[in-house]
Design a protein around this motif. Structure first.
Motif, mmCIF file in Angstrom:
data_model
loop_
_atom_site.group_PDB
_atom_site.id
_atom_site.type_symbol
_atom_site.label_atom_id
_atom_site.label_comp_id
_atom_site.label_asym_id
_atom_site.label_seq_id
_atom_site.Cartn_x
_atom_site.Cartn_y
_atom_site.Cartn_z
ATOM 1 N N ASP A 62 0.845 -1.186 0.000
ATOM 2 C CA ASP A 62 0.000 0.000 0.000
ATOM 3 C C ASP A 62 0.884 1.241 0.000
ATOM 4 N N ALA B 2 0.134 4.342 -0.517
ATOM 5 C CA ALA B 2 -0.436 5.484 0.193
ATOM 6 C C ALA B 2 -0.146 5.393 1.685
ATOM 7 N N GLN C 150 -6.170 11.044 3.110
ATOM 8 C CA GLN C 150 -6.152 9.775 2.396
ATOM 9 C C GLN C 150 -6.520 9.962 0.922
ATOM 10 N N ASN D 87 -4.145 9.004 -2.307
ATOM 11 C CA ASN D 87 -4.621 8.068 -3.342
ATOM 12 C C ASN D 87 -4.632 8.695 -4.724
#
Length: 264
Positions: free
Chosen positions: A196, A198, A258, A262
């Motif tokens: 991940d 991010a 977030q 993204n």
């Protein structure tokens, strides 16, 4: 109050490398004897590299049987264990996960392993009048991790369980601490980034990525001072205070953050 490490008989789980290996090295430097435990057979080489006073055990510290075997091994090699570092951890599935098995695995390693070790050790520590339990959680246990529900939930649970131990058994002479770092230069940190991007960016942009030896020294200084909440990254405390002062504002801000991560 102080809890000197010299002369203690310690177990460190997740000790083949990273924070666990660094904790074992620092414990030995401060005069403790140590059993390094890990599922990875490379833990034997790690222990051998630390010299006298270090012993390796290979097995599953998340199972009841594994915890029992580990403690019996450590008692045999060191004498009765009086310090336990529940350091083993995994990242788990991204987002909500897809199966119960995903969640079972991370709950067993990141949470039930702590419970099972405490169930085995606390009764005898009560009789002895002393003992020290140190849980490695994460800043995600205070602030929540972008990307992984399972990691965030189990790390929150780790913080909560250590807190319960600390307040419940204090009068029995038992102490507990919890370690909540952000980025540390370990294989776990690298794996999180691979899974991940991010989440990785969120961690590295929030503070320095520390070396395991730096974290280990901070942890043991705090343990010797009997400090419950150990924050290798001091900025976590300010973020935690901000979160507590206005929870809804915190959630809105994290949601926006977030979304920005993204988009990149």
């Amino acid at each position: 109050m102080t809890a000197t490490v010299a002369g203690r008989r310690a177990v460190v789980t997740g000790a083949a490398g990273g924070i666990g290996a660094a904790l074992a090295a620092e414990l030995l430097e401060r005069g403790a004897s140590v059993v390094l435990a890990d599922l990875a057979p490379t833990v034997a080489a790690t222990a051998a590299g630390l010299g006298d006073g270090a012993h390796a055990w290979t097995g599953d510290v998340s199972s009841v049987a594994g915890v029992g075997e580990l403690i019996a091994f450590a008692d045999d090699r060191l004498g009765e264990v009086d310090m336990y570092f529940a350091n083993a951890g995994i990242i788990g599935p991204a987002m909500l996960g897809e199966t119960d098995a995903d969640w079972d695995a991370i709950i067993d390693v990141n949470m039930r392993a702590h419970i099972r070790a405490a169930q085995a050790l606390v009764p005898r520590w009560q009789k002895a009048g002393s003992g020290y339990f140190v849980a490695t959680a994460s800043a995600a246990g205070l602030l929540t991790q972008i990307g992984s529900a399972a990691y965030s939930v189990t790390k929150h649970a780790s913080v909560g369980f250590a807190e319960w131990l600390a307040m419940t058994y204090r009068d029995d002479g038992i102490r507990a601490s919890v370690v909540c770092p952000m980025g540390v230069n370990t294989n776990l940190h690298d794996a999180a980034g691979a899974d991940d991007g991010a989440a990785q960016q969120a961690v590295t942009s929030a503070g320095a990525v520390l070396e395991p030896a730096e974290v280990a020294a901070i942890v043991l200084d705090a343990v010797e001072a009997e400090q419950f909440l150990i924050l290798p990254h001091p900025e976590v405390l300010e973020m935690y205070r901000m979160k507590g002062s206005d929870y809804d504002r915190w959630l809105r801000g994290m949601s926006r953050y977030q979304a920005r991560l993204n988009d990149h």
